[in-house]
Motif scaffolding. Structure first.
Motif, PDB file in Angstrom:
ATOM      1  N   GLU A 262       0.864  -1.194   0.000  1.00  0.00           N
ATOM      2  CA  GLU A 262       0.000   0.000   0.000  1.00  0.00           C
ATOM      3  C   GLU A 262       0.893   1.234   0.000  1.00  0.00           C
ATOM      4  N   HIS A 263       0.812   2.016  -1.073  1.00  0.00           N
ATOM      5  CA  HIS A 263       1.789   3.094  -1.296  1.00  0.00           C
ATOM      6  C   HIS A 263       1.214   4.482  -1.002  1.00  0.00           C
ATOM      7  N   ALA A 264       0.024   4.771  -1.486  1.00  0.00           N
ATOM      8  CA  ALA A 264      -0.532   6.121  -1.367  1.00  0.00           C
ATOM      9  C   ALA A 264      -2.048   6.054  -1.320  1.00  0.00           C
ATOM     10  N   LEU A 265      -2.638   7.134  -0.823  1.00  0.00           N
ATOM     11  CA  LEU A 265      -4.097   7.220  -0.747  1.00  0.00           C
ATOM     12  C   LEU A 265      -4.548   8.591  -1.241  1.00  0.00           C
ATOM     13  N   PHE A 266      -5.371   8.588  -2.295  1.00  0.00           N
ATOM     14  CA  PHE A 266      -6.001   9.819  -2.759  1.00  0.00           C
ATOM     15  C   PHE A 266      -7.308   9.965  -1.976  1.00  0.00           C
ATOM     16  N   THR A 267      -7.380  10.992  -1.150  1.00  0.00           N
ATOM     17  CA  THR A 267      -8.475  11.089  -0.174  1.00  0.00           C
ATOM     18  C   THR A 267      -9.605  12.017  -0.588  1.00  0.00           C
ATOM     19  N   GLY A 268      -9.505  12.632  -1.785  1.00  0.00           N
ATOM     20  CA  GLY A 268     -10.567  13.558  -2.189  1.00  0.00           C
ATOM     21  C   GLY A 268     -10.757  14.631  -1.139  1.00  0.00           C
TER      22      GLY A 268
ATOM     23  N   ARG B 199     -11.708   6.492  11.197  1.00  0.00           N
ATOM     24  CA  ARG B 199     -11.225   5.526  12.193  1.00  0.00           C
ATOM     25  C   ARG B 199     -11.114   4.107  11.643  1.00  0.00           C
ATOM     26  N   ASP B 200     -12.095   3.679  10.890  1.00  0.00           N
ATOM     27  CA  ASP B 200     -12.164   2.267  10.491  1.00  0.00           C
ATOM     28  C   ASP B 200     -11.458   1.962   9.177  1.00  0.00           C
ATOM     29  N   LYS B 201     -11.268   2.983   8.334  1.00  0.00           N
ATOM     30  CA  LYS B 201     -10.729   2.707   6.997  1.00  0.00           C
ATOM     31  C   LYS B 201      -9.409   3.419   6.702  1.00  0.00           C
ATOM     32  N   ILE B 202      -9.293   4.680   7.108  1.00  0.00           N
ATOM     33  CA  ILE B 202      -8.092   5.440   6.764  1.00  0.00           C
ATOM     34  C   ILE B 202      -6.993   5.272   7.811  1.00  0.00           C
ATOM     35  N   MET B 203      -7.345   5.411   9.081  1.00  0.00           N
ATOM     36  CA  MET B 203      -6.347   5.382  10.151  1.00  0.00           C
ATOM     37  C   MET B 203      -5.761   3.986  10.377  1.00  0.00           C
ATOM     38  N   THR B 204      -6.359   2.977   9.779  1.00  0.00           N
ATOM     39  CA  THR B 204      -5.846   1.607   9.925  1.00  0.00           C
ATOM     40  C   THR B 204      -4.779   1.268   8.883  1.00  0.00           C
ATOM     41  N   LEU B 205      -4.556   2.159   7.927  1.00  0.00           N
ATOM     42  CA  LEU B 205      -3.549   1.915   6.898  1.00  0.00           C
ATOM     43  C   LEU B 205      -2.144   2.093   7.469  1.00  0.00           C
ATOM     44  N   PRO B 206      -1.140   1.530   6.827  1.00  0.00           N
ATOM     45  CA  PRO B 206       0.239   1.695   7.308  1.00  0.00           C
ATOM     46  C   PRO B 206       0.635   3.167   7.387  1.00  0.00           C
TER      47      PRO B 206
ATOM     48  N   ASP C 105       3.274   4.753   6.677  1.00  0.00           N
ATOM     49  CA  ASP C 105       4.074   5.353   5.606  1.00  0.00           C
ATOM     50  C   ASP C 105       3.283   5.592   4.326  1.00  0.00           C
ATOM     51  N   VAL C 106       1.985   5.279   4.317  1.00  0.00           N
ATOM     52  CA  VAL C 106       1.146   5.552   3.143  1.00  0.00           C
ATOM     53  C   VAL C 106       1.044   7.064   2.949  1.00  0.00           C
ATOM     54  N   ILE C 107       1.316   7.517   1.731  1.00  0.00           N
ATOM     55  CA  ILE C 107       1.303   8.948   1.415  1.00  0.00           C
ATOM     56  C   ILE C 107      -0.137   9.405   1.184  1.00  0.00           C
TER      57      ILE C 107
ATOM     58  N   SER D 136       0.917  14.492   2.791  1.00  0.00           N
ATOM     59  CA  SER D 136       1.322  14.068   4.123  1.00  0.00           C
ATOM     60  C   SER D 136       1.452  12.554   4.115  1.00  0.00           C
ATOM     61  N   THR D 137       1.461  11.970   5.298  1.00  0.00           N
ATOM     62  CA  THR D 137       1.430  10.520   5.445  1.00  0.00           C
ATOM     63  C   THR D 137       0.401  10.171   6.511  1.00  0.00           C
ATOM     64  N   ILE D 138      -0.015   8.931   6.511  1.00  0.00           N
ATOM     65  CA  ILE D 138      -0.938   8.479   7.552  1.00  0.00           C
ATOM     66  C   ILE D 138      -0.323   8.720   8.931  1.00  0.00           C
TER      67      ILE D 138
END
Length: 445
Positions: free
Chosen positions: A127-133, A169-176, A178-180, A201-203
């Motif tokens: 899991e490398h990055a997250l586009f969060t809209g 809490r349940d979907k974003i904050m549980t990611l590694p 270092d995910v950008i 930023s990063t998680i």
């Protein structure tokens, strides 16, 4: 190989992205003007194969449909959007294979009921990055109060705030850690209230520093993100509907709306938006004109003051200047409201000029109107006796302003007072209205 390119519009504080892998590109939340994306594809000898909309945006219009028609790219968005344009549903667990990488949809309701985030999974399955809209920003989360009256699904602010609590809490904050994080907005966007000046930023960094991601109950979270949100511009609901339907070609829309009007042909009842700087407007303008000077935030002020159903003329310095203004107008889908363009004719109505010495000698002989935002007034009182009406509400609130004395209008720096004083001059016909302009800086402690 994978490459992520950010395209940033400072005026709307909007970030869109191109994800490139093996000569294929997927765009995320593109702006109204598609030309920078086409240029990027050409420069990288790549093909645009997909466009992802994280939700129907309120603060800008998107080129997703135009890009689809031009390139054949598939549009992806949540099934919950109820999109009227050709698209493929992209919801929880769905994947798009892009060269060597994968893009995975995560439903993250909260800013809107139909928001998705896009997780980038690299060639090694990491899991490398997250586009969060507009779900998660740097230092903030998306406001939850924009979908009460518009969209395929309507929801109250509190309900969406509770959804956002779960999404983070349940979907974003549980990611590694270092995910950008790549959000759709930076500082100055009205889709959040405390967005950081950093654009990514990063998680892990957000877990440490983002106030909305700290340990708190759901009720505390709801209170935090529903209080003190900025004003909602008039154009926001209109843009949600436009983006749900899809828009026409950017350049064709501008050309269709930009006919030259001679002053003899102006319809007297139609509003004129004069985009020249305040000093030029005050020296001479047309009847029925208000001044919204061309600035970095022009389109935001236009869409906050002029209703999307209202027709208007545009006045500028020359044809080139007005073409640039029309591009800004089209960013919020207002190009069809433009009745025509006028330049090389300043008009004969002059504005009164503020005299600081007269004001200082007899301040009680003036009615002071403070058009700053609620939070600005809360943080600093400049004149105790001032009537406070935030600029976005001024056109609808002039009955509260007495006209028996000269009216001195101020903001925090001078731009908004130029707009506000022009509104009051037009609405309070015959009243003496004065723009304090940059003089206000000398009264701020």
């Amino acid at each position: 190989m994978m490459k992520i390119e950010r395209f940033y519009d400072e005026g709307l504080a909007h970030a869109s992205y191109a994800v490139l892998s093996n000569k294929e590109i997927v765009l995320i939340d593109p702006a109204r003007d598609p030309r920078p994306y086409y240029e990027y594809a050409i420069n990288n000898e790549a093909k645009i194969v997909g466009v992802i909309e994280t939700h129907p945006h309120a603060d800008f219009t998107s080129s997703h449909l135009e890009i689809h028609h031009t390139t054949g790219a598939t549009i992806y968005t949540s099934e919950l959007v109820g999109a009227d344009y050709p698209h493929q549903a992209f919801d929880q667990g769905d994947h798009i294979q892009l060269g060597e990488i994968s893009l995975e949809a995560i439903n993250t309701p909260g800013h809107s009921p139909d928001s998705i985030s896009i997780l980038v999974i690299d060639p090694d399955g990491k899991e490398h990055a997250l586009f969060t809209g507009d779900t998660l920003f740097v230092g903030d989360v998306g406001r939850p109060d924009l979908r009460e009256n518009v969209g395929n699904i309507k929801a109250k602010a509190e309900e969406l705030a509770r959804n956002l609590y779960s999404s983070t809490r349940d979907k974003i904050m549980t990611l590694p850690e270092d995910v950008i994080i790549y959000p759709a907005h930076g500082p100055g966007s009205l889709c959040g209230k405390n967005i950081s000046s950093e654009l990514q930023s990063t998680i892990g960094k957000e877990l440490k520093e983002n106030p909305a991601l700290q340990d708190m109950s759901e009720n505390e979270f709801v209170k935090l993100i529903t209080e003190d949100q900025p004003w909602v511009p008039k154009y926001f609901q209109y843009n949600v509907a436009l983006n749900k339907a899809g828009l026409e070609s950017f350049e064709q829309s501008i050309r269709a709306a930009t006919n030259l009007i001679h002053k003899e042909n102006l319809i007297e009842t139609v509003l004129i938006v004069d985009t020249r700087q305040a000093v030029d407007f005050q020296a001479g303008h047309h009847k029925n004109a208000i001044n919204i000077p061309d600035s970095l935030k022009f389109e935001t002020w236009l869409g906050s003051i002029v209703d999307p159903s209202e027709s208007f003329y545009l006045v500028g310095y020359d044809e080139e200047h007005l073409h640039q203004i029309m591009e800004k107008v089209a960013k919020i889908g207002y190009e069809k409201s433009v009745n025509g363009l006028l330049w090389n004719d300043s008009g004969s109505i002059k504005e009164n000029i503020f005299n600081k010495q007269e004001f200082d000698n007899n301040p009680d002989q003036f009615t002071v109107v403070d058009i700053r935002n609620e939070n600005e007034v809360k943080n600093m009182t400049i004149f105790e006796s001032a009537i406070h009406i935030p600029l976005p509400r001024l056109r609808e609130s002039t009955e509260h302003i007495p006209t028996n004395k000269p009216i001195a209008v101020h903001c925090a720096g001078g731009l908004r007072s130029a707009i506000g004083s022009s509104i009051l001059s037009l609405k309070l016909n015959g009243a003496k209205v004065l723009d304090m302009g940059t003089n206000i800086k000398q009264y701020k402690s």
